[in-house]
Design an enzyme around this catalytic site. Structure first.
Site, PDB file in Angstrom:
ATOM      1  N   GLU A 288      57.582  57.220  36.762  1.00 18.15           N
ATOM      2  CA  GLU A 288      56.829  56.471  36.385  1.00 18.15           C
ATOM      3  C   GLU A 288      57.348  54.794  36.329  1.00 18.15           C
ATOM      4  O   GLU A 288      57.788  54.221  35.207  1.00 18.15           O
ATOM      5  CB  GLU A 288      55.808  56.458  35.260  1.00 18.15           C
ATOM      6  CG  GLU A 288      55.071  57.866  35.553  1.00 18.15           C
ATOM      7  CD  GLU A 288      53.974  57.553  34.332  1.00 18.15           C
ATOM      8  OE1 GLU A 288      54.803  57.082  33.492  1.00 18.15           O
ATOM      9  OE2 GLU A 288      53.250  58.124  34.903  1.00 18.15           O
ATOM     10  N   ASP A 367      48.675  66.034  33.090  1.00 22.45           N
ATOM     11  CA  ASP A 367      49.545  64.845  32.162  1.00 22.45           C
ATOM     12  C   ASP A 367      48.528  64.997  31.101  1.00 22.45           C
ATOM     13  O   ASP A 367      47.270  64.007  30.832  1.00 22.45           O
ATOM     14  CB  ASP A 367      49.645  63.875  32.700  1.00 22.45           C
ATOM     15  CG  ASP A 367      50.034  62.518  31.748  1.00 22.45           C
ATOM     16  OD1 ASP A 367      49.951  63.301  30.594  1.00 22.45           O
ATOM     17  OD2 ASP A 367      49.792  61.372  32.405  1.00 22.45           O
ATOM     18  N   GLU A 395      45.193  60.494  24.069  1.00 23.05           N
ATOM     19  CA  GLU A 395      45.130  59.365  25.148  1.00 23.05           C
ATOM     20  C   GLU A 395      43.984  59.776  25.380  1.00 23.05           C
ATOM     21  O   GLU A 395      43.176  58.972  25.781  1.00 23.05           O
ATOM     22  CB  GLU A 395      46.191  59.502  25.808  1.00 23.05           C
ATOM     23  CG  GLU A 395      46.047  58.575  26.805  1.00 23.05           C
ATOM     24  CD  GLU A 395      47.490  58.392  27.709  1.00 23.05           C
ATOM     25  OE1 GLU A 395      49.253  59.281  26.996  1.00 23.05           O
ATOM     26  OE2 GLU A 395      47.968  58.006  28.575  1.00 23.05           O
TER      27      GLU A 395
HETATM   28  C1  GCU Z   1      51.157  59.541  30.134  1.00 22.36           C
HETATM   29  C2  GCU Z   1      50.965  58.163  30.442  1.00 22.36           C
HETATM   30  C3  GCU Z   1      52.056  56.458  29.939  1.00 22.36           C
HETATM   31  C4  GCU Z   1      53.236  57.580  29.335  1.00 22.36           C
HETATM   32  C5  GCU Z   1      53.516  58.936  30.459  1.00 22.36           C
HETATM   33  C6  GCU Z   1      54.934  59.663  29.672  1.00 22.36           C
HETATM   34  O1  GCU Z   1      51.354  58.893  31.354  1.00 22.36           O
HETATM   35  O2  GCU Z   1      49.559  57.666  30.049  1.00 22.36           O
HETATM   36  O3  GCU Z   1      51.651  55.977  29.468  1.00 22.36           O
HETATM   37  O4  GCU Z   1      54.341  56.680  29.670  1.00 22.36           O
HETATM   38  O5  GCU Z   1      52.403  59.715  29.723  1.00 22.36           O
HETATM   39  O6  GCU Z   1      54.786  60.673  29.168  1.00 22.36           O
HETATM   40  O7  GCU Z   1      55.696  59.256  29.799  1.00 22.36           O
END
Ligand code: GCU
Length: 681
Positions: A288, A367, A395
């Site tokens: 990400e 996730d 979340e």
């Molecule tokens: C999820 C979450 C993110 C977080 C990511 C992670 O996708 O929405 O906010 O950064 O997990 O675990 O790194």
């Protein structure tokens, strides 16, 4: 609320069960403490708070061994003046609680090998006193089964919390590190549930957080680390893999580049100069938009091992996350399956990671959805240290507005049999180190706390934090027992209070699942903030999370005939998941593409089941409200009304989920609800 503006959850010693305080006081008037090296300051403090708040007098501590009367006796096993026979061997962090009678004196003994062990024993002892256990029957030897018991905070230095639903950070504000009474009370709170490792900052390391490993922050961090150490906790930090570029002025972060290696070695040495008991790094790499070794054509092992080499001389660890996948997928591409990514990337590297590296794996392959199969990486890597990552913060599970107790889900995950070494190859036996004999394993929970007066926004979400600690200590523990103890310590032991809250907690996960996304569907949330229903919110995005609903079927075929995800599991799971008739129904839409008219085990179609669950889910929330209302007057008014408000919001939002999801399917299929309930045409 306490005078300093917040409450102490299960550590509020003014709340108690129905016990005879006069009788109890007799034990506490003379506490013998054997502490030759002065390590038990926090044990004394904790007992002082407890006796003062609970029994109403200040306890006194003595070094002289009494010949008569009732006493609490505390000290390391090697320092105690009485012999304690143990039925079980004690580990470094373990403790003993034992009643011993010697001539005219009676003792309840709290002991262990280390100061941390004695502290854990003290907390457990206090809990047992509070719930009215007969002290003369005390005979406990308790060792934590899992070595690394982590909280991960996703706190940013500006005070915000990524996926935080309980206020602002208690660690950071305006790019400064907070160190105050609340920091201390936080430390007490988490030590009381056996947490021994904490990452205080977000895995997405940006802005000021990049500089946390610079001297400007290290000095204050060393004070925090010292506080933690007194409670047996190690401080860890999330760091950016590109730190050599951001902080070192290098033009690369290539893990095989000598300059990069040298930079990290010097950086690590500097960190340990400030923080001698520093735990190590948590890294989100190649994930990400965070930098990582893939950017330089290197493997995850190259990246992790380079850091491990720098940390090794100091006993530090690298916690390396397995959450690596392509987040720039084209939704038109049916070949890529995000669920397969972690295994595809990490499995071939099994055996290559250094001994002080642990791979931190989310419980499911996607996730943190309300229901996912257990990640096949557990059971896929026999030669690698592993940490199970859970999300305590809600979340995708209701954001601490909805009641969603997660202990039941975690228990299923821990009890999942991977069959990697035949029967009984449970996840819990991987992360407690017994299955593969690895040393640095653990469990990590993304914390659900913030600076709200009750820490977790929803009062009942405190049970998730509590349970996380309890299962981390002993993954074999019974969840019902864990829940009941929490209720008694938090709300007292009124029978109806215990009964109703237990019922609500233990059923809440299934209820949330039923009115949101049952059968392993997941993801039908609003993009970005992830709250509330949006059936196609992620359908045409680049995140790789699709259900591909059309007019006749829904779900992704992840079988050996589809994306091949099922092939990552050992038998018999591979065959079970592969077969639409054998696949556990709660995961049906995770593994299969299923026509709406598919007949399920209860004889109803898939679609009718979806409709039914959504209607029933809302009714269950109404039942929760009824059960809560029965407790009015039995719970203090502040907490009663706080929870009541949450439940009312939950009901409102559950109705929204029900109507949006049912309407979505009705409009897609044109198939009516058999029972003719209201769905919007
Ligand atoms: C999820 C979450 C993110 C977080 C990511 C992670 O996708 O929405 O906010 O950064 O997990 O675990 O790194």
């Amino acid at each position: 609320m306490m005078p300093n503006g917040y409450e102490m959850c299960w550590l509020d010693y003014k709340k108690h069960c129905d016990v005879d305080k006069n009788e109890l006081s007799k034990w506490f008037s003379y506490i013998c403490l054997f502490d030759p090296t002065d390590e038990f300051q926090v044990v004394k403090e904790e007992l002082a708070i407890f006796v003062t708040d609970f029994l109403g007098f200040r306890p006194r501590f003595f070094k002289v061994f009494p010949k008569q009367g009732r006493h609490v006796l505390i000290g390391k096993l090697s320092d105690l003046p009485v012999e304690v026979n143990l039925d079980e061997q004690l580990s470094e962090e373990g403790f003993v609680l034992k009643y011993v009678k010697k001539q005219d004196a009676e003792f309840v003994i709290i002991t262990g090998i280390s100061a941390a062990g004695v502290l854990y024993g003290t907390f457990e002892f206090i809990n047992r006193v509070r719930v009215g256990e007969d002290l003369r029957k005390l005979n406990v030897v308790s060792n934590p089964k899992i070595k690394l018991r982590f909280l991960n905070h996703w706190d940013n230095l500006d005070g915000t919390i990524e996926r935080g639903y309980a206020g602002k950070s208690i660690f950071f504000s305006n790019n400064k590190i907070l160190l105050n009474q609340r920091t201390k009370d936080y430390t007490r709170l988490i030590a009381s549930i056996g947490i021994n490792s904490v990452v205080i900052n977000n895995v997405n390391v940006r802005h000021a957080a990049l500089k946390l490993i610079e001297p400007a922050y290290l000095k204050r961090l060393s004070q925090l680390a010292q506080l933690f150490q007194r409670y047996g906790i190690k401080l860890f930090l999330s760091v950016s893999f590109a730190s050599p570029i951001h902080l070192g002025g290098l033009d690369t972060a290539d893990p095989l580049d000598e300059r990069v290696k040298k930079w990290w070695k010097e950086k690590v040495k500097q960190i340990y100069d400030y923080i001698p008991n520093f735990g190590g790094f948590l890294i989100k790499a190649d994930s990400e938009f965070n930098p990582g070794p893939h950017m330089y054509g290197r493997t995850q092992a190259d990246g992790a091992n380079m850091l491990a080499e720098a940390l090794e001389p100091f006993g530090g660890l690298v916690i390396w996350r397995a959450f690596v996948y392509n987040c720039q997928q084209d939704w038109r591409d049916y070949k890529i399956d995000r669920a397969k990514a972690a295994y595809d990337i990490f499995k071939p590297l099994d055996g290559q990671f250094a001994d002080n590296v642990a791979i931190q794996i989310k419980y499911g392959p996607m996730d943190f959805q309300i229901r996912e199969p257990v990640s096949p990486l557990f059971g896929g890597m026999e030669k690698t240290n592993q940490i199970l990552e859970l999300q305590i913060t809600q979340e995708y599970t209701g954001q601490q507005i909805h009641l969603c107790y997660l202990g039941t889900m975690w228990k299923e995950i821990l009890d999942f049999d991977t069959f990697s070494k035949g029967n009984n190859s449970f996840v819990k036996r991987i992360i407690d180190g017994t299955l593969y004999g690895r040393k640095n394993n653990g469990i990590a929970g993304v914390a659900n706390i913030g600076d709200d007066p009750n820490w977790t926004s929803h009062d009942l979400a405190q049970a998730n934090l509590w349970t996380f600690g309890k299962l981390a200590w002993d993954p074999d523990e019974d969840v019902k027992k864990i829940v009941e103890e929490w209720i008694k310590l938090t709300f007292g032991d009124d029978e109806l209070v215990v009964r109703n809250i237990s019922y609500m907690l233990l059923n809440s996960r299934e209820v949330y699942e039923s009115y949101t996304t049952p059968f392993g569907l997941g993801w039908m949330v609003n993009p970005g903030h992830h709250y509330g229903p949006n059936p196609e919110g992620y359908e045409y995005s680049h995140w790789g999370t699709y259900h591909r609903a059309n007019w006749e079927a829904i779900g992704v075929d992840r079988t050996s005939r589809g994306t091949g995800f099922t092939l990552q599991y050992h038998e018999p799971w591979r065959s079970i998941y592969d077969d639409i008739h054998k696949c556990p129904e709660e995961l049906l839409l995770f593994f299969h593409r299923v026509p709406y008219n598919f007949k399920m085990k209860n004889g109803k179609t898939l679609l009718q089941n979806i409709y039914d669950l959504h209607f029933e889910g809302v009714e269950k929330v109404q039942e929760f409200i009824k059960l809560w209302d029965e407790l009015e007057g039995k719970i203090d008014a502040v907490r009663f009304s706080r929870v009541k408000k949450k439940l009312q919001l939950q009901l409102e939002h559950a109705i929204e989920w029900r109507d949006v999801i049912n309407t979505y399917f009705y409009r897609r299929t044109g198939i009516k609800d058999e029972k003719g309930r209201k769905i919007y045409p």
